[in-house]
Design a protein around this motif. Structure first.
Motif, PDB file in Angstrom:
ATOM      1  N   TRP A 125      36.665  42.151  34.343  1.00 50.94           N
ATOM      2  CA  TRP A 125      35.642  41.371  35.063  1.00 50.94           C
ATOM      3  C   TRP A 125      36.271  40.225  35.842  1.00 50.94           C
ATOM      4  O   TRP A 125      35.710  39.763  36.839  1.00 50.94           O
ATOM      5  N   ASP A 126      37.435  39.770  35.414  1.00 51.95           N
ATOM      6  CA  ASP A 126      38.146  38.708  36.126  1.00 51.95           C
ATOM      7  C   ASP A 126      39.139  39.245  37.159  1.00 51.95           C
ATOM      8  O   ASP A 126      39.774  38.455  37.863  1.00 51.95           O
ATOM      9  N   SER A 127      39.283  40.562  37.244  1.00 51.87           N
ATOM     10  CA  SER A 127      40.349  41.104  38.094  1.00 51.87           C
ATOM     11  C   SER A 127      40.083  40.878  39.586  1.00 51.87           C
ATOM     12  O   SER A 127      40.997  40.941  40.400  1.00 51.87           O
ATOM     13  N   TRP A 128      38.825  40.624  39.940  1.00 52.98           N
ATOM     14  CA  TRP A 128      38.496  40.165  41.292  1.00 52.98           C
ATOM     15  C   TRP A 128      38.173  38.676  41.211  1.00 52.98           C
ATOM     16  O   TRP A 128      37.302  38.266  40.425  1.00 52.98           O
ATOM     17  N   GLU A 129      38.834  37.856  41.988  1.00 52.92           N
ATOM     18  CA  GLU A 129      38.447  36.452  42.068  1.00 52.92           C
ATOM     19  C   GLU A 129      37.115  36.346  42.817  1.00 52.92           C
ATOM     20  O   GLU A 129      36.724  37.246  43.570  1.00 52.92           O
ATOM     21  N   ASP A 130      36.416  35.245  42.610  1.00 50.54           N
ATOM     22  CA  ASP A 130      35.082  35.093  43.194  1.00 50.54           C
ATOM     23  C   ASP A 130      35.085  35.178  44.713  1.00 50.54           C
ATOM     24  O   ASP A 130      34.117  35.648  45.318  1.00 50.54           O
ATOM     25  N   ASP A 131      36.164  34.714  45.334  1.00 50.39           N
ATOM     26  CA  ASP A 131      36.220  34.701  46.798  1.00 50.39           C
ATOM     27  C   ASP A 131      37.147  35.784  47.341  1.00 50.39           C
ATOM     28  O   ASP A 131      37.707  35.649  48.435  1.00 50.39           O
ATOM     29  N   ALA A 132      37.290  36.881  46.600  1.00 48.07           N
ATOM     30  CA  ALA A 132      38.180  37.963  47.051  1.00 48.07           C
ATOM     31  C   ALA A 132      37.637  38.655  48.295  1.00 48.07           C
ATOM     32  O   ALA A 132      38.396  39.109  49.156  1.00 48.07           O
ATOM     33  N   ILE A 133      36.317  38.762  48.405  1.00 47.46           N
ATOM     34  CA  ILE A 133      35.709  39.416  49.569  1.00 47.46           C
ATOM     35  C   ILE A 133      35.570  38.383  50.682  1.00 47.46           C
ATOM     36  O   ILE A 133      34.881  37.371  50.536  1.00 47.46           O
ATOM     37  N   ILE A 134      36.242  38.645  51.811  1.00 44.63           N
ATOM     38  CA  ILE A 134      36.264  37.657  52.901  1.00 44.63           C
ATOM     39  C   ILE A 134      35.510  38.131  54.159  1.00 44.63           C
ATOM     40  O   ILE A 134      35.095  37.320  54.967  1.00 44.63           O
ATOM     41  N   LEU A 143      38.658  42.316  52.296  1.00 45.65           N
ATOM     42  CA  LEU A 143      38.990  41.485  51.141  1.00 45.65           C
ATOM     43  C   LEU A 143      40.409  40.956  51.256  1.00 45.65           C
ATOM     44  O   LEU A 143      41.225  41.465  52.030  1.00 45.65           O
ATOM     45  N   ASP A 144      40.681  39.935  50.477  1.00 38.26           N
ATOM     46  CA  ASP A 144      42.010  39.349  50.402  1.00 38.26           C
ATOM     47  C   ASP A 144      42.725  39.988  49.216  1.00 38.26           C
ATOM     48  O   ASP A 144      42.381  39.718  48.064  1.00 38.26           O
ATOM     49  N   PRO A 145      43.707  40.855  49.468  1.00 42.27           N
ATOM     50  CA  PRO A 145      44.358  41.569  48.369  1.00 42.27           C
ATOM     51  C   PRO A 145      45.073  40.660  47.384  1.00 42.27           C
ATOM     52  O   PRO A 145      45.324  41.054  46.238  1.00 42.27           O
ATOM     53  N   ARG A 146      45.384  39.445  47.793  1.00 44.45           N
ATOM     54  CA  ARG A 146      46.049  38.514  46.876  1.00 44.45           C
ATOM     55  C   ARG A 146      45.096  38.039  45.773  1.00 44.45           C
ATOM     56  O   ARG A 146      45.545  37.482  44.773  1.00 44.45           O
ATOM     57  N   LYS A 147      43.804  38.261  45.968  1.00 45.69           N
ATOM     58  CA  LYS A 147      42.806  37.804  45.013  1.00 45.69           C
ATOM     59  C   LYS A 147      42.203  38.943  44.191  1.00 45.69           C
ATOM     60  O   LYS A 147      41.169  38.781  43.546  1.00 45.69           O
ATOM     61  N   VAL A 148      42.846  40.100  44.232  1.00 48.35           N
ATOM     62  CA  VAL A 148      42.453  41.249  43.396  1.00 48.35           C
ATOM     63  C   VAL A 148      43.663  41.604  42.539  1.00 48.35           C
ATOM     64  O   VAL A 148      44.740  41.877  43.068  1.00 48.35           O
ATOM     65  N   HIS A 149      43.504  41.609  41.227  1.00 45.20           N
ATOM     66  CA  HIS A 149      44.645  41.607  40.315  1.00 45.20           C
ATOM     67  C   HIS A 149      44.670  42.817  39.378  1.00 45.20           C
ATOM     68  O   HIS A 149      43.631  43.284  38.911  1.00 45.20           O
ATOM     69  N   HIS A 150      45.883  43.287  39.097  1.00 45.10           N
ATOM     70  CA  HIS A 150      46.078  44.259  38.027  1.00 45.10           C
ATOM     71  C   HIS A 150      46.016  43.522  36.687  1.00 45.10           C
ATOM     72  O   HIS A 150      46.514  42.392  36.571  1.00 45.10           O
ATOM     73  N   VAL A 151      45.398  44.169  35.697  1.00 48.83           N
ATOM     74  CA  VAL A 151      45.307  43.518  34.383  1.00 48.83           C
ATOM     75  C   VAL A 151      46.432  43.971  33.457  1.00 48.83           C
ATOM     76  O   VAL A 151      46.788  43.267  32.510  1.00 48.83           O
ATOM     77  N   ASP A 152      46.981  45.183  33.698  1.00 48.99           N
ATOM     78  CA  ASP A 152      48.141  45.686  32.951  1.00 48.99           C
ATOM     79  C   ASP A 152      47.989  45.475  31.439  1.00 48.99           C
ATOM     80  O   ASP A 152      48.800  44.831  30.783  1.00 48.99           O
ATOM     81  N   PRO A 167      33.467  44.304  42.323  1.00 51.52           N
ATOM     82  CA  PRO A 167      33.746  42.867  42.377  1.00 51.52           C
ATOM     83  C   PRO A 167      33.262  42.142  41.125  1.00 51.52           C
ATOM     84  O   PRO A 167      32.446  42.657  40.359  1.00 51.52           O
ATOM     85  N   ARG A 168      33.778  40.938  40.939  1.00 57.36           N
ATOM     86  CA  ARG A 168      33.445  40.161  39.746  1.00 57.36           C
ATOM     87  C   ARG A 168      31.930  40.034  39.576  1.00 57.36           C
ATOM     88  O   ARG A 168      31.209  39.806  40.544  1.00 57.36           O
TER      89      ARG A 168
END
Length: 274
Positions: A125-134, A143-152, A167-168
């Motif tokens: 649920w946190d893997s997308w930051e709130d402002d990932a969609i630009i 979207l800003d790919p720097r704000k979408v994260h792998h959780v691994d 998205p979150r």
């Protein structure tokens, strides 16, 4: 005091009627029981059906961590939160019955598995930051790919790379609800712990233990015939089960289930560290 109730009405029309009655009465949320072998429409779909037919009440289906693929579980709950505009909860099911596990071809569940599924859902649920969609038309970037994260995440018997395909959630984190026994036995982190007992002294003891284990809120999980005044001041709320929900007068709802419950919207763990 907050109130919630289990809803297990037969048929879609009856289900909708009971939930709308609970919403008008001021219940904070309704829960939908389920088991892997239950016939008919599963709890997550029942909640999704009601997402746009209700406006204020929280919707918390039971999804079993031991029989539902973790990534799909997190996605389904995030989608419910989006569809309901921030009113989703999750009652953590933890069945280990052989007949239930057999429905998905399993013969056993590993130690720590339920806690791992809850943890990976929270991370997804946190893997997308709130402002990932630009939605930047000038550059053609959605979207800003720097704000979408792998959780691994490496769990007990499974691994999840992520990120989520959704998205979150509007609440940041879906409200996680479950038996206080999950915290005591399986070390599961809960937003709302349900203490299923009717003896007030036992409830008091278990409420203290649930709070010490980190539960933000604790509800007495009692039969519909139980007098809630017996636990007023002892618990944060009462969750009724096993019958038509009693007529109550409760506090107004917030815009989201978290607001109704007085829970803060969590910070995104990846945004904090990025």
């Amino acid at each position: 005091m907050l109130f919630a109730t289990e809803v297990d009405a037969p048929g879609v029309a009856a289900l909708e009627r009971v939930v709308l009655d609970a919403e008008r009465a001021g219940y904070a949320f309704v829960t939908f029981p389920d088991t892997p072998r239950r016939p008919g429409i599963e709890a997550g779909v029942r909640a999704a059906y009601l997402a746009r037919r209700t406006t204020r009440i929280g919707l918390a289906p039971t999804l079993h961590a031991t029989t539902t693929e973790p990534f799909h579980l997190a996605t389904q709950l995030a989608s419910l939160d989006h569809a309901s505009l921030g009113r989703a909860g999750w009652v953590v099911g933890a069945t280990t019955a052989a007949e239930d596990l057999a429905t998905v071809g399993r013969t056993g569940a590993g130690d720590g598995e339920v806690a791992d599924v809850v943890e990976v859902a929270r991370r997804l649920w946190d893997s997308w930051e709130d402002d990932a969609i630009i939605r930047d038309v000038a550059t053609g970037r959605f979207l800003d790919p720097r704000k979408v994260h792998h959780v691994d995440f490496e769990g007990s018997g499974f691994s999840v790379v992520g990120p989520l395909i959704t998205p979150r959630p509007p609440q940041g984190q879906v409200v996680v609800i479950g038996s206080d026994e999950l915290t005591a036995v399986l070390d599961v982190a809960l937003d709302v712990a349900l203490v299923r007992a009717t003896d007030v002294a036992e409830i008091a003891t278990r409420v203290a233990a649930a709070r010490a284990a980190g539960a933000a809120l604790v509800f007495a999980d009692v039969p519909a015939s139980f007098d809630p005044s017996l636990v007023e001041g002892l618990v944060d709320g009462v969750h009724f089960h096993g019958g038509p929900p009693p007529v109550i007068t409760a506090s107004p709802h917030g815009a989201t289930l978290r607001e109704t419950l007085g829970l803060p919207r969590p910070l995104n763990r990846f945004a904090v560290t990025s």
